[in-house]
Design a protein around this motif. Structure first.
Motif, PDB file in Angstrom:
ATOM      1  N   ALA A 122       0.846  -1.190   0.000  1.00  0.00           N
ATOM      2  CA  ALA A 122       0.000   0.000   0.000  1.00  0.00           C
ATOM      3  C   ALA A 122       0.877   1.234   0.000  1.00  0.00           C
ATOM      4  N   ASP A 123       0.357   2.296  -0.560  1.00  0.00           N
ATOM      5  CA  ASP A 123       1.033   3.585  -0.482  1.00  0.00           C
ATOM      6  C   ASP A 123       0.929   4.097   0.948  1.00  0.00           C
ATOM      7  N   VAL A 124      -0.328   4.180   1.443  1.00  0.00           N
ATOM      8  CA  VAL A 124      -0.589   4.627   2.813  1.00  0.00           C
ATOM      9  C   VAL A 124      -1.555   3.658   3.474  1.00  0.00           C
ATOM     10  N   VAL A 125      -1.262   3.275   4.700  1.00  0.00           N
ATOM     11  CA  VAL A 125      -2.215   2.536   5.526  1.00  0.00           C
ATOM     12  C   VAL A 125      -2.694   3.470   6.620  1.00  0.00           C
ATOM     13  N   VAL A 126      -4.006   3.629   6.713  1.00  0.00           N
ATOM     14  CA  VAL A 126      -4.613   4.395   7.801  1.00  0.00           C
ATOM     15  C   VAL A 126      -5.248   3.391   8.751  1.00  0.00           C
ATOM     16  N   VAL A 127      -4.811   3.401  10.000  1.00  0.00           N
ATOM     17  CA  VAL A 127      -5.350   2.489  11.005  1.00  0.00           C
ATOM     18  C   VAL A 127      -6.391   3.252  11.819  1.00  0.00           C
ATOM     19  N   GLY A 128      -7.643   2.878  11.648  1.00  0.00           N
ATOM     20  CA  GLY A 128      -8.735   3.559  12.339  1.00  0.00           C
ATOM     21  C   GLY A 128      -9.651   4.252  11.350  1.00  0.00           C
ATOM     22  N   SER A 129     -10.968   4.009  11.481  1.00  0.00           N
ATOM     23  CA  SER A 129     -11.923   4.555  10.511  1.00  0.00           C
ATOM     24  C   SER A 129     -12.904   5.515  11.161  1.00  0.00           C
ATOM     25  N   ALA A 148     -16.631  -0.367  10.497  1.00  0.00           N
ATOM     26  CA  ALA A 148     -16.234   1.013  10.236  1.00  0.00           C
ATOM     27  C   ALA A 148     -16.861   1.953  11.251  1.00  0.00           C
ATOM     28  N   CYS A 149     -16.060   2.863  11.763  1.00  0.00           N
ATOM     29  CA  CYS A 149     -16.515   3.878  12.728  1.00  0.00           C
ATOM     30  C   CYS A 149     -17.195   3.239  13.933  1.00  0.00           C
ATOM     31  N   TRP A 150     -16.550   2.216  14.512  1.00  0.00           N
ATOM     32  CA  TRP A 150     -17.126   1.493  15.642  1.00  0.00           C
ATOM     33  C   TRP A 150     -16.428   1.835  16.955  1.00  0.00           C
ATOM     34  N   GLY A 151     -15.460   2.753  16.909  1.00  0.00           N
ATOM     35  CA  GLY A 151     -14.751   3.137  18.121  1.00  0.00           C
ATOM     36  C   GLY A 151     -15.316   4.414  18.704  1.00  0.00           C
ATOM     37  N   THR A 206      -5.844   6.056  16.054  1.00  0.00           N
ATOM     38  CA  THR A 206      -6.284   4.995  16.956  1.00  0.00           C
ATOM     39  C   THR A 206      -6.628   5.479  18.364  1.00  0.00           C
ATOM     40  N   ASN A 207      -6.499   6.754  18.626  1.00  0.00           N
ATOM     41  CA  ASN A 207      -6.890   7.383  19.891  1.00  0.00           C
ATOM     42  C   ASN A 207      -6.547   6.532  21.113  1.00  0.00           C
ATOM     43  N   GLY A 208      -7.540   6.023  21.870  1.00  0.00           N
ATOM     44  CA  GLY A 208      -7.261   5.320  23.114  1.00  0.00           C
ATOM     45  C   GLY A 208      -6.523   4.005  22.945  1.00  0.00           C
ATOM     46  N   TYR A 209      -6.494   3.480  21.726  1.00  0.00           N
ATOM     47  CA  TYR A 209      -5.830   2.195  21.478  1.00  0.00           C
ATOM     48  C   TYR A 209      -4.399   2.359  20.958  1.00  0.00           C
ATOM     49  N   THR A 210      -3.901   3.594  20.914  1.00  0.00           N
ATOM     50  CA  THR A 210      -2.608   3.870  20.283  1.00  0.00           C
ATOM     51  C   THR A 210      -1.461   3.084  20.902  1.00  0.00           C
ATOM     52  N   SER A 211      -1.442   2.944  22.222  1.00  0.00           N
ATOM     53  CA  SER A 211      -0.292   2.286  22.867  1.00  0.00           C
ATOM     54  C   SER A 211      -0.216   0.802  22.542  1.00  0.00           C
ATOM     55  N   ARG A 212      -1.269   0.228  21.987  1.00  0.00           N
ATOM     56  CA  ARG A 212      -1.191  -1.171  21.541  1.00  0.00           C
ATOM     57  C   ARG A 212      -0.139  -1.296  20.439  1.00  0.00           C
ATOM     58  N   LEU A 213      -0.106  -0.338  19.516  1.00  0.00           N
ATOM     59  CA  LEU A 213       0.839  -0.380  18.401  1.00  0.00           C
ATOM     60  C   LEU A 213       2.102   0.415  18.683  1.00  0.00           C
ATOM     61  N   LEU A 214       2.036   1.319  19.642  1.00  0.00           N
ATOM     62  CA  LEU A 214       3.214   2.075  20.085  1.00  0.00           C
ATOM     63  C   LEU A 214       3.375   1.875  21.585  1.00  0.00           C
ATOM     64  N   THR A 221     -31.417   4.599  36.540  1.00  0.00           N
ATOM     65  CA  THR A 221     -32.700   5.232  36.818  1.00  0.00           C
ATOM     66  C   THR A 221     -33.120   6.074  35.616  1.00  0.00           C
ATOM     67  N   SER A 222     -34.302   5.791  35.061  1.00  0.00           N
ATOM     68  CA  SER A 222     -34.887   6.563  33.953  1.00  0.00           C
ATOM     69  C   SER A 222     -34.019   6.581  32.712  1.00  0.00           C
ATOM     70  N   LEU A 223     -33.345   5.478  32.422  1.00  0.00           N
ATOM     71  CA  LEU A 223     -32.489   5.442  31.245  1.00  0.00           C
ATOM     72  C   LEU A 223     -33.101   4.597  30.138  1.00  0.00           C
ATOM     73  N   GLN A 224     -32.751   4.937  28.919  1.00  0.00           N
ATOM     74  CA  GLN A 224     -33.222   4.194  27.764  1.00  0.00           C
ATOM     75  C   GLN A 224     -32.104   3.357  27.167  1.00  0.00           C
ATOM     76  N   HIS A 225     -30.877   3.852  27.271  1.00  0.00           N
ATOM     77  CA  HIS A 225     -29.762   3.169  26.620  1.00  0.00           C
ATOM     78  C   HIS A 225     -28.478   3.462  27.388  1.00  0.00           C
ATOM     79  N   VAL A 226     -27.689   2.427  27.674  1.00  0.00           N
ATOM     80  CA  VAL A 226     -26.412   2.590  28.369  1.00  0.00           C
ATOM     81  C   VAL A 226     -25.356   1.800  27.607  1.00  0.00           C
ATOM     82  N   TRP A 227     -24.201   2.391  27.398  1.00  0.00           N
ATOM     83  CA  TRP A 227     -23.119   1.676  26.732  1.00  0.00           C
ATOM     84  C   TRP A 227     -21.777   2.213  27.203  1.00  0.00           C
ATOM     85  N   THR A 228     -20.729   1.591  26.752  1.00  0.00           N
ATOM     86  CA  THR A 228     -19.380   1.947  27.175  1.00  0.00           C
ATOM     87  C   THR A 228     -18.541   2.326  25.966  1.00  0.00           C
ATOM     88  N   GLY A 229     -17.583   3.219  26.168  1.00  0.00           N
ATOM     89  CA  GLY A 229     -16.654   3.582  25.104  1.00  0.00           C
ATOM     90  C   GLY A 229     -15.311   3.944  25.694  1.00  0.00           C
TER      91      GLY A 229
END
Length: 423
Positions: A45-52, A78-81, A249-257, A316-324
């Motif tokens: 590849a010319d350029v690899v971009v890690v993270g979408s 795609a765009c799942w982070g 790769t934001n929060g996952y950067t130290s995995r590769l560095l 309490t009174s929530l419709q949706h809860v998730w983690t990131g």
């Protein structure tokens, strides 16, 4: 420089395969789910971009427009982070009153970039300029806000971008009747970030062949290696030899560095979508909140389950809860540019870091900066000397890395106030 060895304490893991279900993914792009532009992984590849996410996508768009061929890899869909599970509820609010002029102008430029793009192409991403209100409940913060608003008056282009509200009727009108004051910033919008990025990725795929833009989802990058003047990107599906690699790769950067462990810290947040709220706010735990709550976590890069202690407190009174996972920068500034040599030097990287780039570490403030950071790092890769200029303190360097290791996360109001710009 690899991640084949046991992970260091605090080093990010690979993104989990079964992340909690984000509200923002309730209507995913059919074109992007499971997308692989080519059946097999390209060997070169010319350029690899890690993270979408928003960074990688805006960077890829700029690189392709500049004549570079891009292979984009993502460990999940795609765009799942972070962009697909935003920690700010999809708020794009430039920091003006509490930022240096250089940072304020950059964030306003990011706001205007997204606004212009959405309007010009009529992108259906729920973009609405609504203004932003920072409620103030203590006299200590009010005094600091007075000084910051006064400081802004010396900059003609910024003085009307933030105002201090003291009138009780105005505070009530802005739905903060119990606050003693508030700072109002007119340039703030709400947005559905996943839909914005999905539109851009679909357009890139629709307008270019695989030689120009090749998206490979569900392809985790496990480690990087050096081969002469190129980089070897190792994945479970094979290797890619690339001239340039961009880590979006934001929060996952130290995995590769691994040597960025502690400089960009993966920090989990629990997100809450409220039932019946007039303005649908997303509530998150700030860094000081997480460290103060029993069961709170730092240096965690898994988002496949919600912290049970926080979940019980929030249900309490929530419709949706998730983690990131957010990438919290040790010195509270993004890392943009060529990766410093001291952060990658190893037995297979002695020839330097030419061709390895980064744009990450947004510390929960990605929406007003990430898009233009992606453009800026792409222009650096294209050799545009007169391109977008990022604030000087955001540029990557060996000296900055050394200083940053001594920095401490702000954990109190006093420490946060001490970080405000001087007069």
């Amino acid at each position: 420089m690899t991640a084949r060895f046991p992970l260091q304490d605090g080093q990010a893991e690979l993104p989990t395969l079964n992340s909690t279900h984000s509200y923002w993914h309730r209507d995913p792009s059919k074109k992007l789910l499971g997308h692989r532009t080519t059946e097999s992984l390209p060997s070169t590849a010319d350029v690899v971009v890690v993270g979408s996410g928003i960074t990688g996508t805006f960077a890829a768009r700029e690189l392709v427009a500049g004549g570079r061929g891009v292979v984009m890899l993502d460990a999940r869909e795609a765009c799942w982070g972070a962009t697909g599970r935003p920690q700010n509820g999809g708020h794009c609010q430039p920091g003006v009153w509490d930022s240096t002029p250089e940072v304020a102008r950059f964030e306003l430029a990011t706001f205007n970039l997204i606004k212009k793009l959405v309007v010009e192409h009529e992108i259906s991403c729920d973009w609405h300029v609504v203004g932003g209100v920072h409620a103030i409940f203590s006299h200590e913060v009010l005094e600091a806000a007075r000084k910051q608003i006064k400081r802004l008056q010396q900059y003609p282009d910024l003085r009307d971008k933030a105002a201090l509200i003291l009138d009780k009727h105005e505070l009530a009108a802005w739905h903060v009747p119990e606050a003693i004051a508030a700072v109002y910033q007119p340039n703030a919008a709400k947005c559905w970030p996943y839909k914005l990025v999905a539109w851009l990725l679909e357009r890139l795929l629709g307008e270019h062949d695989a030689a120009a833009f090749n998206l490979q989802t569900n392809t985790p990058v496990e480690h990087l290696g050096r081969c002469g003047s190129s980089w070897i990107v190792h994945t479970r599906r094979g290797q890619i030899l690339a001239r340039d690699v961009l880590l979006a790769t934001n929060g996952y950067t130290s995995r590769l560095l691994p040597k960025m462990t502690g400089l960009i810290v993966p920090l989990p947040h629990s997100y809450v979508w409220m039932k019946g709220a007039d303005h649908q706010y997303l509530i998150h735990r700030g860094p000081e909140d997480i460290l103060a709550v029993p069961g709170g976590e730092e240096g965690i890069s898994r988002d496949d389950e919600v912290n049970p202690i926080l979940s019980r407190a929030l249900h309490t009174s929530l419709q949706h809860v998730w983690t990131g996972i957010m990438g919290y920068s040790r010195d509270c500034n993004p890392w943009v540019g060529r990766v410093p040599t001291t952060l990658v030097r190893g037995p297979d990287t002695e020839s330097g870091t030419s061709g390895l780039w980064i744009s990450a570490g947004y510390t929960g403030h990605g929406m007003p900066v990430a898009a233009l950071c992606g453009v800026a790092v792409a222009e650096m890769m294209l050799g545009k000397a007169d391109g977008v200029q990022v604030p000087g303190q955001w540029l990557s360097s060996d000296e900055r890395a050394e200083r940053a290791r001594e920095a401490q996360f702000p954990n109190t109001v006093e420490e946060l106030l001490a970080m405000l710009p001087a007069e």
